[in-house]
Design an enzyme around this catalytic site. Structure first.
Site, PDB file in Angstrom:
ATOM      1  N   SER A  17       0.787  -1.238   0.000  1.00  0.00           N
ATOM      2  CA  SER A  17       0.000   0.000   0.000  1.00  0.00           C
ATOM      3  C   SER A  17       0.815   1.281   0.000  1.00  0.00           C
ATOM      4  CB  SER A  17      -0.966   0.005   1.181  1.00  0.00           C
ATOM      5  OG  SER A  17      -2.007  -0.918   0.942  1.00  0.00           O
ATOM      6  N   ASN A  22      -9.177  -0.883   0.110  1.00  0.00           N
ATOM      7  CA  ASN A  22      -8.427  -0.923  -1.143  1.00  0.00           C
ATOM      8  C   ASN A  22      -9.268  -0.492  -2.339  1.00  0.00           C
ATOM      9  OD1 ASN A  22      -5.615  -2.179  -0.642  1.00  0.00           O
ATOM     10  ND2 ASN A  22      -6.986  -3.452   0.573  1.00  0.00           N
ATOM     11  N   ARG A  76      -0.152   8.788   5.262  1.00  0.00           N
ATOM     12  CA  ARG A  76      -0.367   8.628   6.698  1.00  0.00           C
ATOM     13  C   ARG A  76       0.484   9.610   7.486  1.00  0.00           C
ATOM     14  NH1 ARG A  76      -3.280   4.301   8.060  1.00  0.00           N
ATOM     15  NH2 ARG A  76      -3.363   2.477   6.684  1.00  0.00           N
TER      16      ARG A  76
END
Length: 371
Positions: free
Chosen positions: A89, A188, A311
């Site tokens: 990811s 996802n 993030r």
């Protein structure tokens, strides 16, 4: 200056209010990385079942290479920070960058409905481009269905090639988790939509977008979008998935990662990931306006927030770092950088489905940025 210290060990969230400000004004790291602590963490990961683990730190010109264990359990070749890996990811950050570049070019708008660009794909016109990039669309994560149980699910799709539409059909067959914009819920499916947007707007494969917009400009020599091939080019670490009940290590290196694609299909290396994350926060990949959008946070929990494909981790020493984690079968990856982009780390273990190892390697962020 390069510091080489390579070893060769063996063996339900409620509604969340969107934060409209960027990360807290936490200082950049001051103390140097705790390489002794890092080494201990990597060795601990081996004792918990990872065949190998590494961390590469690029610290304002100084490079630290730390590696333990093996890249290949059969040949016993030592794992090194130069090995290529499946980054899972972390791919989402690349995908978000491409879409934000298209925003800069006036080809897409963050607050426009996805339906504007992909008519009829989604069940709700209220789902915007921003919603998918921030995991606030409410789209069900089809991976939860594919990989339950994890090993049997993986073996069914290891060499399968999916279309984007097939992946979305799996997601849309299940109820949505939230109303659009209501809350962060990782899926996802969001970044499958993002990949479809890129291909519709550019009229080219997503691989071309990565290559022309990120890989070539940054001169990334270890980064490839190999889908639908199931192999990794060059020198790479093999990946070993842990079986659910027996703990047996399953060689999961050969796989298409077609279930992930623009949500997790890239192959890369530690040097490239550090370079990419640093360039991103320094404003070398998007305009300042779009970087600000990327750094607009939705709280996840007390120590994490999510922007647009990015993030934020708030560490114990008051430092916030930016990047992404990645998991595909056999591969755990962390790629994070400081607020000013001067210190970056890529940490990795060639295992998955092992929560103990995950927690241990996750702690490398503390050792890297807090010292």
């Amino acid at each position: 200056m390069v510091s080489r210290t390579v070893g060769t060990g063996v063996a339900a969230l409620g509604a969340i209010v969107l934060s409209l400000v960027t990360a807290p004004a936490h200082a950049a790291p001051q103390a140097g990385p705790d390489t002794t602590g890092l080494r201990k963490l990597l060795r601990t990961a081996l004792s918990q079942g990872a065949p190998g683990a590494f961390a590469r730190i690029d610290d304002n010109g100084t490079v630290h290479h730390l590696a333990e264990g093996v890249a290949d359990r059969s040949t016993k070749r030592a794992l090194g920070t130069g090995d290529r890996i499946r980054v899972g990811s972390v791919t989402k950050t690349f995908t978000a960058v491409v879409l934000l570049q298209l925003v800069d070019e006036g080809k897409v708008k963050l607050d426009s409905s996805v339906d504007t660009y992909l008519p009829g794909l989604l069940p709700d016109r209220k789902i915007t481009v921003r919603h998918v990039l921030s995991h606030r669309s409410g789209l069900y994560d089809y991976a939860n269905t594919l990989f339950s149980p994890s090993v049997a699910g993986f073996e069914k799709v290891r060499n399968k090639v999916f279309t984007y539409r097939q992946l979305m059909d799996m997601s849309l067959a299940e109820p949505r988790t939230n109303k659009p914009g209501a809350a962060y819920a990782y899926s996802n499916a969001n970044f499958v939509v993002a990949g479809m947007l890129i291909e519709k707007i550019t009229k080219k494969p997503v691989a071309t977008a990565y290559q022309d917009r990120i890989i070539k400009p940054l001169k990334l020599t270890e980064t490839f979008y190999v889908h639908p091939k199931n192999t990794i080019p060059g020198k790479y670490s093999r990946g070993y998935m842990t079986a659910d009940s027996t703990g047996k290590k399953i060689d999961s290196t050969q796989q298409t990662t077609s279930w992930a694609q623009s949500a997790g299909g890239l192959v890369s290396g530690a040097k490239d990931l550090n370079k990419f994350m640093s360039a991103l926060v320094r404003g070398k990949l998007t305009s300042a306006a779009q970087l600000k959008q990327m750094l607009t946070w939705t709280p996840v929990n007390s120590t994490q927030a999510y922007g647009l494909g990015l993030r934020r981790r708030d560490l114990s020493c008051g430092v916030s770092v930016y990047g992404h984690t990645g998991t595909v079968q056999g591969y755990y990856t962390w790629a994070f950088t400081s607020k000013n982009g001067k210190r970056s780390v890529t940490s990795f273990a060639n295992t998955s489905n092992n929560g103990t190892v995950y927690a241990t390697v996750n702690s490398t962020l503390e050792s890297t940025f807090c010292g």
